[in-house]
Design an enzyme around this catalytic site. Structure first.
Site, PDB file in Angstrom:
ATOM      1  N   TYR A  12     -32.210 -28.822 -27.967  1.00  0.00           N
ATOM      2  CA  TYR A  12     -33.419 -28.296 -27.732  1.00  0.00           C
ATOM      3  C   TYR A  12     -34.317 -28.914 -26.447  1.00  0.00           C
ATOM      4  O   TYR A  12     -35.252 -29.161 -26.505  1.00  0.00           O
ATOM      5  CB  TYR A  12     -34.258 -28.337 -29.010  1.00  0.00           C
ATOM      6  CG  TYR A  12     -33.713 -28.040 -30.167  1.00  0.00           C
ATOM      7  CD1 TYR A  12     -33.160 -26.566 -30.428  1.00  0.00           C
ATOM      8  CD2 TYR A  12     -33.598 -28.952 -31.551  1.00  0.00           C
ATOM      9  CE1 TYR A  12     -32.534 -26.385 -31.595  1.00  0.00           C
ATOM     10  CE2 TYR A  12     -33.169 -28.463 -32.343  1.00  0.00           C
ATOM     11  CZ  TYR A  12     -32.452 -27.217 -32.589  1.00  0.00           C
ATOM     12  OH  TYR A  12     -32.050 -26.924 -33.949  1.00  0.00           O
ATOM     13  N   ASP A 246     -32.867 -21.098 -49.488  1.00  0.00           N
ATOM     14  CA  ASP A 246     -32.617 -22.110 -48.369  1.00  0.00           C
ATOM     15  C   ASP A 246     -33.468 -23.349 -48.756  1.00  0.00           C
ATOM     16  O   ASP A 246     -34.423 -23.451 -48.127  1.00  0.00           O
ATOM     17  CB  ASP A 246     -32.839 -21.657 -47.164  1.00  0.00           C
ATOM     18  CG  ASP A 246     -32.515 -22.767 -45.867  1.00  0.00           C
ATOM     19  OD1 ASP A 246     -32.235 -23.816 -46.367  1.00  0.00           O
ATOM     20  OD2 ASP A 246     -32.320 -22.332 -44.711  1.00  0.00           O
ATOM     21  N   LYS A 275     -29.485 -31.679 -45.634  1.00  0.00           N
ATOM     22  CA  LYS A 275     -30.193 -32.967 -45.164  1.00  0.00           C
ATOM     23  C   LYS A 275     -30.052 -33.943 -46.196  1.00  0.00           C
ATOM     24  O   LYS A 275     -29.270 -34.750 -46.195  1.00  0.00           O
ATOM     25  CB  LYS A 275     -31.644 -32.327 -44.896  1.00  0.00           C
ATOM     26  CG  LYS A 275     -31.698 -31.375 -43.380  1.00  0.00           C
ATOM     27  CD  LYS A 275     -33.041 -31.271 -43.348  1.00  0.00           C
ATOM     28  CE  LYS A 275     -33.291 -30.232 -41.904  1.00  0.00           C
ATOM     29  NZ  LYS A 275     -33.190 -30.684 -40.747  1.00  0.00           N
TER      30      LYS A 275
HETATM   31  C1  LIG Z   1     -34.468 -24.685 -43.932  1.00  0.00           C
HETATM   32  C2  LIG Z   1     -33.352 -25.113 -42.873  1.00  0.00           C
HETATM   33  N1  LIG Z   1     -32.036 -24.449 -43.310  1.00  0.00           N
HETATM   34  C3  LIG Z   1     -31.174 -24.876 -42.385  1.00  0.00           C
HETATM   35  C4  LIG Z   1     -31.340 -25.707 -41.414  1.00  0.00           C
HETATM   36  C5  LIG Z   1     -30.255 -26.191 -40.578  1.00  0.00           C
HETATM   37  O1  LIG Z   1     -29.290 -27.317 -40.930  1.00  0.00           O
HETATM   38  P1  LIG Z   1     -28.336 -28.126 -40.063  1.00  0.00           P
HETATM   39  O2  LIG Z   1     -29.290 -28.544 -38.893  1.00  0.00           O
HETATM   40  O3  LIG Z   1     -28.079 -29.404 -40.802  1.00  0.00           O
HETATM   41  O4  LIG Z   1     -27.607 -27.428 -39.647  1.00  0.00           O
HETATM   42  C6  LIG Z   1     -32.174 -26.537 -41.251  1.00  0.00           C
HETATM   43  C7  LIG Z   1     -32.668 -27.440 -40.134  1.00  0.00           C
HETATM   44  O5  LIG Z   1     -33.575 -27.816 -39.964  1.00  0.00           O
HETATM   45  C8  LIG Z   1     -33.482 -26.194 -42.040  1.00  0.00           C
HETATM   46  O6  LIG Z   1     -34.562 -26.938 -41.996  1.00  0.00           O
END
Ligand SMILES: Cc1ncc(COP(=O)(O)O)c(C=O)c1O
Length: 425
Positions: A12, A246, A275
């Site tokens: 980014y 999610d 995470k």
């Molecule tokens: C709600 C959500 N879903 C998916 C992701 C993507 O996860 P990753 O960065 O481990 O691919 C993130 C990352 O910030 C997220 O906050």
């Protein structure tokens, strides 16, 4: 100061002229020890995943113990104790009804898995034409192609890929009532009625409604109340649409309960964790599905099997550290710690007012200050670093999402740094 390697491409970031001078030599608890001798309090826990702090002795020990046996074996045709135990543990912790776990190696891929599961679910049931998705404006579900298409189409960061991405449907969430104090810009009733309309008009082609429960994180830290999620569950059932929650950012306590679905009293059809699952040690995600979803993949027909299988799925080191992290989470009373963090964040941030500030918001271990104009946050990172705090604002928000081990004094110092930024002129 050390200069970053010219070969290293940062995320980014406009690389032209970029100088990243914060080289981490060591990290411990909530402290980043930089190569040049500076020490920073990490207010954002490495994009919110290092929930127990850095260099945690028990997590380190769990990794070492697994390493003595093996680091990784494929999950195709082989299995191992750590993956099996973690799957059982997650099913026991998750909202009732989520009974099966598919591992992958990042939150994005975990969400890709969820999308593919939803599409193949309807195909396996013989229901034609349900390939599209409905998701919330201000959402963010990762950077891979499928999930990018679920991200905010207007203000999201994936503009360069417009035209390339599959076209999905979007609906606006409730807005402006995260902590019950701010101005209500879109009420739950209003947002539910928008959702009902979208599902009525497009439900026949929608495989699933995907949302970040209660807290939309990287799309701008918008919060919404559990009542909306409960209604979403009801409407999805009514229209034969699966519900994907999610919980990559919200899972493992961030919003104040183990999973953000809990206060709504719902079980999604598919739930994704990432995470905090592996406490920031290794890339890992878990996509959980209900018995109903899983059952649609059973049968004599091999074509009904779920067609996904990342090389590193169920990585033994990641599973071992995740199991140890859940032990630490329970034994150290992390939910009580999060309540204490929330109380301090409320005290320190919710009173913030000023011409530049649009709204301060707090939910669980997440404190946010949104400004009207993103230019008013230019320089925050350097300002905070000079005061020994690591912040990384984006777009119109400066926020803290600390490790749950952050003590009150450090947390107040983080908040004071944010307040000082707004007081300085
Ligand atoms: C709600 C959500 N879903 C998916 C992701 C993507 O996860 P990753 O960065 O481990 O691919 C993130 C990352 O910030 C997220 O906050």
């Amino acid at each position: 100061m050390t200069r970053a390697s010219q070969a290293l491409w940062f995320p980014y970031a406009q690389m032209q002229g970029l100088e990243v001078q914060n080289e981490v030599a060591r990290a411990e608890g909530t402290r980043l020890f930089l190569r040049d001798g500076r020490v920073l309090i990490d207010a954002i826990a490495s994009w919110w995943c290092v929930i127990h702090g850095y260099n945690h002795p028990e997590l380190n020990a769990a990794l070492r113990a697994q390493l003595e046996n093996f680091a990784h074996v494929m999950l195709g045709g082989l299995t191992h104790q750590a993956a099996q135990r973690l799957a059982d543990r997650l099913v026991a912790l998750a909202p009732p009804g989520l009974a099966h776990v598919f591992f992958a190696d990042s939150g994005s891929v975990g969400m890709e898995v969820a999308m593919k599961m939803a599409v193949q679910y309807w195909k396996n049931l013989g229901v034609a034409g349900k390939h599209a998705f409905l998701s919330l404006r201000h959402g963010y579900h990762g950077d891979t192609t499928g999930v990018m298409s679920l991200g905010d189409p207007d203000e999201g960061m994936h503009h360069p890929f417009a035209g390339y991405l599959p076209r999905q449907h979007f609906v606006a969430p409730p807005e402006g009532m995260g902590d019950g104090r701010g101005e209500i810009r879109r009420s739950v009733d209003e947002a539910v009625s928008l959702l009902a309309t979208a599902l009525r008009e497009h439900g026949h082609e929608i495989a699933a409604f995907a949302c970040e429960p209660l807290m939309q994180a990287a799309g701008g830290f918008h919060f919404y109340p559990p009542a909306y999620l409960a209604e979403a569950r009801r409407l999805c059932d009514e229209r034969d649409v699966l519900l994907i929650c999610d919980e990559v950012a919200t899972g493992f306590g961030r919003t104040g309960t183990l999973f953000a679905c809990e206060p709504a009293g719902i079980t999604p059809d598919i739930m994704v964790l990432g995470k905090g699952l592996s406490a920031g040690y290794l890339g890992m995600s878990a996509t959980l599905a209900t018995e109903r979803v899983f059952a649609a993949f059973l049968g004599e027909d091999r074509d009904k099997a779920f067609m996904h299988g990342p090389t590193f799925m169920g990585n033994a080191l990641a599973c071992s550290v995740a199991l140890a992290s859940i032990d630490v989470f329970e034994r150290d009373g992390c939910l009580a710690k999060i309540r204490r963090i929330e109380a301090i964040l409320r005290e320190e941030l919710l009173g913030l007012r000023g011409p530049k500030i649009r709204e301060p918001r707090v939910l669980g271990a997440c404190g946010v200050v949104e400004v009207h104009d993103r230019r008013d946050l230019q320089g925050v990172q350097e300002f905070a670093s000079a005061r020994g705090v690591w912040l990384r604002p984006f777009d119109r928000v400066v926020y803290t999402m600390p490790a749950y081990v952050m003590d009150a004094a450090d947390l107040r110092r983080v908040c004071q740094t944010i307040r000082d930024w707004f007081d300085r002129s």
